[in-house]
Design a protein around this motif. Structure first.
Motif, mmCIF file in Angstrom:
data_model
loop_
_atom_site.group_PDB
_atom_site.id
_atom_site.type_symbol
_atom_site.label_atom_id
_atom_site.label_comp_id
_atom_site.label_asym_id
_atom_site.label_seq_id
_atom_site.Cartn_x
_atom_site.Cartn_y
_atom_site.Cartn_z
ATOM 1 N N HIS A 107 0.832 -1.205 0.000
ATOM 2 C CA HIS A 107 0.000 0.000 0.000
ATOM 3 C C HIS A 107 0.870 1.260 0.000
ATOM 4 C CE1 HIS A 107 -3.508 -2.494 0.852
ATOM 5 N NE2 HIS A 107 -4.263 -1.426 0.841
ATOM 6 N N ILE A 111 1.291 4.070 -3.137
ATOM 7 C CA ILE A 111 0.962 5.489 -2.979
ATOM 8 C C ILE A 111 2.139 6.351 -3.415
ATOM 9 C CG2 ILE A 111 0.462 7.308 -1.296
ATOM 10 C CD1 ILE A 111 -1.033 5.154 0.342
ATOM 11 N N LEU A 115 1.785 8.971 -6.535
ATOM 12 C CA LEU A 115 1.532 10.345 -6.075
ATOM 13 C C LEU A 115 1.829 11.424 -7.120
ATOM 14 C CD1 LEU A 115 0.501 11.809 -3.606
ATOM 15 C CD2 LEU A 115 2.846 11.905 -2.737
ATOM 16 N N ILE A 124 -7.378 8.738 -2.874
ATOM 17 C CA ILE A 124 -6.724 7.466 -2.605
ATOM 18 C C ILE A 124 -7.620 6.696 -1.642
ATOM 19 C CG2 ILE A 124 -4.713 6.327 -1.592
ATOM 20 C CD1 ILE A 124 -3.145 8.962 -2.156
ATOM 21 N N VAL A 165 -8.035 11.065 1.123
ATOM 22 C CA VAL A 165 -7.528 9.742 1.489
ATOM 23 C C VAL A 165 -8.508 9.093 2.452
ATOM 24 C CG1 VAL A 165 -5.606 8.417 2.443
ATOM 25 C CG2 VAL A 165 -5.158 10.588 1.253
#
Length: 238
Positions: A107, A111, A115, A124, A165
């Protein structure tokens, strides 16, 4: 211009159900998976969804995928692993390290790789599990892994704002994650648990995907972990 979605861990279960729902909303959807066979199946069953073969835990491989895609509006990370369960007395630290590599580090590095390509108005969404917040015997390792995933949500919602997020925390879900059990044993366990759950049912992958899509697309949700567990955290499943 339609939105672009990337679902990492999107070739089966919750990830694939999410990809299909995002496509139904009109998004251009890309999925990442390690297995060529599953990607070939999706090319046949869901030709509008673009598949990419890559390891979700490999930042360089995910970096190559996101560079090819370009701008991403909705990133969903639905990586999972089959290790980490068992009593604490018998839990092998090396097994737990592999579980962290497969899910938590996957994970995090996904990210990081994505990004630079995320739209400022994008989102996200991380998929954890209710083991992070329930007291189920034999799940201390799983709780640690999923708790670490959920621990990313709130600080990143502030750090990466205005990118949103969120997380989704499923409970018991009928997905290929349970394929290691014989069919009769799995169904017997599901029947037993369904009698205890307040929702009186075991979730489908599409049940959870509906919640993931809400988290990904609702412009007012950020810093939130949505519990989609049928009430599992409220009762004893031990």
């Amino acid at each position: 211009m339609s939105n672009t979605a990337l679902v990492v861990g999107g070739t089966s279960g919750i990830g694939l159900a999410t990809a299909r729902r995002l496509h139904a909303l009109g998004a251009r959807v890309h999925v990442v998976g390690r297995g060529k066979e599953r990607l070939d199946e999706i090319a046949t069953t869901d030709p509008e969804i673009t598949g990419h073969q890559a390891d979700g835990g490999d930042r360089a491989e995910i970096g190559t995928v996101v560079e090819a895609i370009g701008r991403i509006d909705w990133l969903v990370v639905a990586l999972s692993g089959g290790e980490g369960g068992g009593s604490i007395a018998d839990l092998d630290p090396d097994t737990l390290r592999r579980a962290f590599d497969a899910k938590f580090w996957g994970h995090l590095t996904t990210i990081q790789a994505a990004l630079p390509y995320l739209a400022p108005t994008g989102s996200i969404t991380l998929v954890s599990a209710i083991s992070a917040r329930a007291g189920i015997p034999g799940t201390a390792g799983l709780a640690a892994v999923n708790g670490a995933v959920e621990g990313l949500v709130r600080p990143l919602a502030v750090e990466l704002a205005p990118i949103r997020v969120n997380g989704v925390s499923p409970g018991l879900v009928d997905t290929p994650w349970w394929s290691g059990l014989p069919d009769d044993a799995r169904q017997a366990y599901f029947t037993q648990v369904a009698q205890v759950l307040p929702a009186r049912r075991v979730a489908t992958a599409d049940d959870i995907a509906e919640v993931v899509v809400l988290a990904a697309t609702n412009a007012n949700l950020t810093g939130t972990v949505i519990e989609a567990d049928g009430g599992a955290r409220l009762v004893s499943l031990g």
